[in-house]
Design an enzyme around this catalytic site. Structure first.
Site, PDB file in Angstrom:
ATOM      1  N   ASP A  84       0.811  -1.231   0.000  1.00  0.00           N
ATOM      2  CA  ASP A  84       0.000   0.000   0.000  1.00  0.00           C
ATOM      3  C   ASP A  84       0.838   1.272   0.000  1.00  0.00           C
ATOM      4  OD1 ASP A  84      -2.213  -1.684   0.110  1.00  0.00           O
ATOM      5  OD2 ASP A  84      -2.236  -1.672   2.302  1.00  0.00           O
TER       6      ASP A  84
ATOM      7  N   LYS B  98       1.878   2.119  -5.154  1.00  0.00           N
ATOM      8  CA  LYS B  98       2.466   1.553  -6.386  1.00  0.00           C
ATOM      9  C   LYS B  98       1.576   1.829  -7.600  1.00  0.00           C
ATOM     10  CE  LYS B  98       2.407  -2.506  -4.395  1.00  0.00           C
ATOM     11  NZ  LYS B  98       2.061  -2.149  -3.000  1.00  0.00           N
ATOM     12  N   GLY B  99       0.247   1.619  -7.392  1.00  0.00           N
ATOM     13  CA  GLY B  99      -0.689   1.732  -8.518  1.00  0.00           C
ATOM     14  C   GLY B  99      -0.587   3.081  -9.195  1.00  0.00           C
TER      15      GLY B  99
ATOM     16  N   ALA C 183      -3.797  -7.954  -3.670  1.00  0.00           N
ATOM     17  CA  ALA C 183      -3.358  -6.605  -4.026  1.00  0.00           C
ATOM     18  C   ALA C 183      -4.569  -5.712  -4.264  1.00  0.00           C
ATOM     19  CB  ALA C 183      -2.502  -6.655  -5.298  1.00  0.00           C
ATOM     20  N   GLY C 184      -4.417  -4.451  -3.881  1.00  0.00           N
ATOM     21  CA  GLY C 184      -5.440  -3.453  -4.200  1.00  0.00           C
ATOM     22  C   GLY C 184      -4.712  -2.180  -4.552  1.00  0.00           C
ATOM     23  N   HIS C 185      -4.674  -1.828  -5.821  1.00  0.00           N
ATOM     24  CA  HIS C 185      -3.913  -0.675  -6.298  1.00  0.00           C
ATOM     25  C   HIS C 185      -4.897   0.393  -6.784  1.00  0.00           C
ATOM     26  CE1 HIS C 185      -0.246  -3.527  -7.149  1.00  0.00           C
ATOM     27  NE2 HIS C 185      -0.653  -3.540  -5.902  1.00  0.00           N
TER      28      HIS C 185
ATOM     29  N   ARG D 277       3.324 -29.022  -5.878  1.00  0.00           N
ATOM     30  CA  ARG D 277       3.279 -29.579  -7.234  1.00  0.00           C
ATOM     31  C   ARG D 277       1.962 -30.251  -7.574  1.00  0.00           C
ATOM     32  NH1 ARG D 277       8.789 -32.417  -6.023  1.00  0.00           N
ATOM     33  NH2 ARG D 277       7.599 -32.589  -4.108  1.00  0.00           N
TER      34      ARG D 277
ATOM     35  N   GLN E 200       2.030  -6.158  -3.172  1.00  0.00           N
ATOM     36  CA  GLN E 200       2.531  -6.177  -1.787  1.00  0.00           C
ATOM     37  C   GLN E 200       3.829  -5.351  -1.663  1.00  0.00           C
ATOM     38  OE1 GLN E 200       1.590  -9.547  -3.245  1.00  0.00           O
ATOM     39  NE2 GLN E 200      -0.357  -8.597  -2.776  1.00  0.00           N
TER      40      GLN E 200
ATOM     41  N   THR F  84      -8.433  -3.661  -0.426  1.00  0.00           N
ATOM     42  CA  THR F  84      -9.016  -4.972  -0.695  1.00  0.00           C
ATOM     43  C   THR F  84      -9.996  -5.368   0.401  1.00  0.00           C
ATOM     44  OG1 THR F  84      -7.050  -5.657  -1.905  1.00  0.00           O
ATOM     45  CG2 THR F  84      -8.437  -7.423  -1.079  1.00  0.00           C
ATOM     46  N   THR F  85      -9.628  -5.126   1.653  1.00  0.00           N
ATOM     47  CA  THR F  85     -10.461  -5.631   2.761  1.00  0.00           C
ATOM     48  C   THR F  85     -11.147  -4.515   3.549  1.00  0.00           C
ATOM     49  OG1 THR F  85      -8.565  -5.550   4.254  1.00  0.00           O
ATOM     50  CG2 THR F  85      -8.935  -7.622   3.091  1.00  0.00           C
TER      51      THR F  85
ATOM     52  N   ARG G 225      -9.876  -2.969   5.913  1.00  0.00           N
ATOM     53  CA  ARG G 225      -9.369  -2.948   7.294  1.00  0.00           C
ATOM     54  C   ARG G 225      -8.526  -1.696   7.542  1.00  0.00           C
ATOM     55  NH1 ARG G 225      -6.147  -8.468   7.725  1.00  0.00           N
ATOM     56  NH2 ARG G 225      -5.616  -7.829   5.610  1.00  0.00           N
TER      57      ARG G 225
HETATM   58  P1  GDP Z   1      -0.719   0.273  -3.627  1.00  0.00           P
HETATM   59  O1  GDP Z   1      -1.326  -0.998  -3.144  1.00  0.00           O
HETATM   60  O2  GDP Z   1       0.736   0.354  -3.332  1.00  0.00           O
HETATM   61  O3  GDP Z   1      -1.034   0.590  -5.056  1.00  0.00           O
HETATM   62  O4  GDP Z   1      -1.385   1.438  -2.747  1.00  0.00           O
HETATM   63  P2  GDP Z   1      -2.947   1.567  -2.382  1.00  0.00           P
HETATM   64  O5  GDP Z   1      -3.689   1.986  -3.577  1.00  0.00           O
HETATM   65  O6  GDP Z   1      -3.428   0.371  -1.655  1.00  0.00           O
HETATM   66  O7  GDP Z   1      -2.870   2.698  -1.282  1.00  0.00           O
HETATM   67  C1  GDP Z   1      -2.299   3.942  -1.555  1.00  0.00           C
HETATM   68  C2  GDP Z   1      -3.390   5.010  -1.351  1.00  0.00           C
HETATM   69  O8  GDP Z   1      -2.778   6.276  -1.291  1.00  0.00           O
HETATM   70  C3  GDP Z   1      -4.387   5.074  -2.481  1.00  0.00           C
HETATM   71  O9  GDP Z   1      -5.655   5.391  -1.977  1.00  0.00           O
HETATM   72  C4  GDP Z   1      -3.862   6.199  -3.359  1.00  0.00           C
HETATM   73  O10 GDP Z   1      -4.883   6.853  -4.074  1.00  0.00           O
HETATM   74  C5  GDP Z   1      -3.284   7.116  -2.322  1.00  0.00           C
HETATM   75  N1  GDP Z   1      -2.153   7.925  -2.785  1.00  0.00           N
HETATM   76  C6  GDP Z   1      -1.166   7.575  -3.635  1.00  0.00           C
HETATM   77  N2  GDP Z   1      -0.270   8.553  -3.739  1.00  0.00           N
HETATM   78  C7  GDP Z   1      -0.696   9.556  -2.939  1.00  0.00           C
HETATM   79  C8  GDP Z   1      -0.169  10.847  -2.598  1.00  0.00           C
HETATM   80  O11 GDP Z   1       0.876  11.254  -3.042  1.00  0.00           O
HETATM   81  N3  GDP Z   1      -0.898  11.575  -1.703  1.00  0.00           N
HETATM   82  C9  GDP Z   1      -2.076  11.141  -1.165  1.00  0.00           C
HETATM   83  N4  GDP Z   1      -2.708  11.920  -0.295  1.00  0.00           N
HETATM   84  N5  GDP Z   1      -2.587   9.945  -1.474  1.00  0.00           N
HETATM   85  C10 GDP Z   1      -1.898   9.161  -2.332  1.00  0.00           C
HETATM   86  P1  IMO Z   2      -0.867  -4.279  -2.219  1.00  0.00           P
HETATM   87  O1  IMO Z   2      -0.414  -4.858  -3.542  1.00  0.00           O
HETATM   88  C1  IMO Z   2      -0.978  -4.599   2.129  1.00  0.00           C
HETATM   89  C2  IMO Z   2      -0.831  -8.660   3.778  1.00  0.00           C
HETATM   90  C3  IMO Z   2      -2.044  -9.124   4.548  1.00  0.00           C
HETATM   91  C4  IMO Z   2      -1.386 -10.061   5.549  1.00  0.00           C
HETATM   92  C5  IMO Z   2      -0.283 -10.727   4.719  1.00  0.00           C
HETATM   93  C6  IMO Z   2      -0.674 -12.076   4.136  1.00  0.00           C
HETATM   94  O2  IMO Z   2      -2.168  -3.561  -2.305  1.00  0.00           O
HETATM   95  O3  IMO Z   2       0.226  -3.477  -1.602  1.00  0.00           O
HETATM   96  P2  IMO Z   2      -2.249 -12.801   2.118  1.00  0.00           P
HETATM   97  O4  IMO Z   2      -3.708 -12.552   1.869  1.00  0.00           O
HETATM   98  O5  IMO Z   2      -1.363 -12.269   1.056  1.00  0.00           O
HETATM   99  O6  IMO Z   2      -1.967 -14.231   2.446  1.00  0.00           O
HETATM  100  O7  IMO Z   2      -1.926 -11.982   3.475  1.00  0.00           O
HETATM  101  O8  IMO Z   2      -0.009  -9.826   3.658  1.00  0.00           O
HETATM  102  N1  IMO Z   2      -1.099  -8.174   2.402  1.00  0.00           N
HETATM  103  C7  IMO Z   2      -1.096  -6.888   2.048  1.00  0.00           C
HETATM  104  N2  IMO Z   2      -0.955  -5.770   2.809  1.00  0.00           N
HETATM  105  N3  IMO Z   2      -1.109  -4.501   0.781  1.00  0.00           N
HETATM  106  C8  IMO Z   2      -1.210  -5.614   0.014  1.00  0.00           C
HETATM  107  O9  IMO Z   2      -1.172  -5.580  -1.324  1.00  0.00           O
HETATM  108  C9  IMO Z   2      -1.257  -6.867   0.649  1.00  0.00           C
HETATM  109  N4  IMO Z   2      -1.387  -8.141   0.216  1.00  0.00           N
HETATM  110  C10 IMO Z   2      -1.277  -8.929   1.290  1.00  0.00           C
HETATM  111  O10 IMO Z   2      -2.695  -8.051   5.175  1.00  0.00           O
HETATM  112  O11 IMO Z   2      -0.762  -9.321   6.559  1.00  0.00           O
HETATM  113 MG    MG Z   3      -2.833  -1.662  -1.853  1.00  0.00          MG
END
Ligand code: GDP
Ligand code: IMO
Ligand code: MG
Length: 431
Positions: free
Chosen positions: A32, A35-36, A58-60, A162, A235, A311-312, A314
């Protein structure tokens, strides 16, 4: 030097000598990091964006104007209409989730037909894997990992054992039954439930057939055609199954090595790695978290940063930036430059802390190594007052620039991208 004469008939497709640069975007914390958003920005110049590990854990997130897009399995570069997205063989694919995601993205105006590709040798997550994940977590009590309950661990367990079901096996009724029946019965489900999932997966397979490809052939061909390939990590480094805070990790290789295992990389390609961080750290799920913020700062950052799982849903725990772990993540992900997101959030505080080392077993340590028990360390902080805004109108101020320079000096890695707000255009590219 390999030449056609050394290996007649084999080496004609191998080119050595001229290096071409490809890109990878990898998270350096516990996921989180944003990256997205960086993948989206770099996709302006990419032809193919590849997911190589993980799955719908993953949730981007990308905000484009008022629209929020969340990518789970589909690569995050797909907002750009000419970009091709590949779900490579290292990914674990839940067909039902993937179809739901495709439908949702299409309802938001994206057309994925003809430009989304799914490896026929990717591993399938079945509804029973999700059930297994849920039951394992429920039975683990205090040592639960806090997974996303997407079936990731059980599907990768089958792969390593496997006996995984591959996407191409969905098209063989015999293979699908051979996998699903013992899996369902072992978990205590009746034959009718197994049959229900069998039919559902067959329906999914029909819908997904148009997207299938051989990911190896696809990447090799597109590379030869001159395509710029961008590898998109899920991740983050500290969740890596080999290098992360085991056992509180995910079940795949989220670092540099995972790219080579989960997707083809041509041998004359050199990958530039862009490591993504936030100016603080967050974590969902269990495991050590040495720099957890004090309640007041925690509340401010969690609210301002909207630190709730994509994603969740939380809440994410928030902590101060941890330099020993950052140094480690830079090494294991072979990072060339940093993308430093969410700088705008930091200015919500009047004072920030940076963990510059640990006290561990009576000694001061500046670098983290896996033998150091993170449950035992006491973080050592530098305290930095925030006396002026770091970001104004999506641009870096002098104070923001000074903070970035401080971070470059501390991490030893140049910062090329800075996130100054959630919107896709709120990204500063430094020279
Ligand atoms: P990822 O899993 O690494 O792609 O990140 P997530 O999307 O799960 O979480 C990053 C959150 O931060 C998202 O809601 C983005 O829209 C937000 N975000 C990303 N870059 C910035 C930033 O520079 N400033 C702010 N305020 N939010 C950002
Ligand atoms: P993105 O790509 C943050 C965490 C879960 C848990 C551990 C194992 O959005 O950054 P899993 O379901 O993979 O077996 O869970 O990894 N986790 C993440 N935390 N961002 C993610 O993806 C995650 N994908 C898994 O919360 O601690
Ligand atoms: Mg994420």
């Amino acid at each position: 030097m390999i030449s056609d004469t050394n290996f007649p008939g084999q080496a004609s497709n191998v080119s050595v000598g001229s290096v071409r640069h490809l890109s990878a975007i990898l998270g350096l914390q516990w996921g989180d990091e944003g990256k997205g958003k960086v993948v989206d920005s770099l996709s302006q110049e990419a032809d193919v964006v590849v997911r190589f590990q993980g799955g719908s854990n993953a949730g981007h997130t990308i905000y484009a104007g008022t629209t929020k897009y969340v990518f789970h399995l589909v690569p995050s570069g797909m907002l750009h209409p000419t970009v091709q997205g590949l779900i490579s063989h290292g990914v674990v694919v839940n067909p039902l989730k993937l179809i739901g995601e495709i439908e949702k993205l299409e309802s938001q105006g994206l057309s994925l037909k003809g430009r989304l590709f799914i490896s026929s040798t990717a591993t399938v997550i079945t509804p029973f894997h999700i059930d297994q994940d849920t039951k394992l977590e429920a039975g683990a009590g205090a040592s639960a990992i806090g997974t996303t309950k997407q079936g990731i661990g059980p599907a990768y367990t089958d792969k390593i054992s496997r006996k995984a079901l591959k996407v191409k096996d969905l098209y063989s009724p015999a293979k699908l039954r051979e996998f699903l029946t013992p899996q369902g019965l072992a978990l205590g489900f009746d034959a009718a439930t197994v049959e229900g999932h069998f039919k559902t997966l067959q329906n999914c397979a029909e819908k997904l057939e148009q997207y299938l490809c051989d990911s190896f052939e696809f990447l090799e061909r597109r590379y030869k055609e001159g395509a710029h390939i961008l590898y998109e990590g899920g991740q983050g480094a500290l969740l890596d199954v080999e290098y992360g805070t085991y056992p509180f990790v995910t079940s795949s290789s989220t670092t540099f090595a995972g790219i080579y295992a989960g997707a083809f990389v041509p041998r004359d390609a050199q990958i530039e790695v862009i490591g993504i961080i936030k100016p603080y750290v967050t974590r969902v799920g269990g495991g050590p978290f040495p720099t957890l913020m004090e309640p007041e700062a925690h509340q401010i950052i969690q609210t301002a940063g909207k630190e709730f799982g994509a994603t969740t849903g939380r809440p994410r725990k928030c902590g101060w930036l941890d330099l020993p772990l950052l140094h480690y993540a830079v090494k294991i992900s072979q990072v060339d430059v940093l993308g430093f997101m969410k700088l705008d959030i930091l200015q919500e505080l009047s004072e920030i802390k940076i963990c510059v080392g640990y006290e561990w077993r009576g000694k001061k340590v500046e670098h983290y190594y896996p033998s150091i028990d993170l449950e035992e360390v006491k973080p050592l902080y530098e305290v930095i007052p925030v006396t002026a805004p770091l970001v104004i109108d999506s641009k870096l101020t002098a104070a923001g620039e000074a903070f970035i320079k401080y971070l470059e000096q501390k991490s030893g890695v140049p910062v090329r991208y800075v996130g100054t707000g959630p919107e896709r255009l709120q990204l500063v590219v430094r020279g």
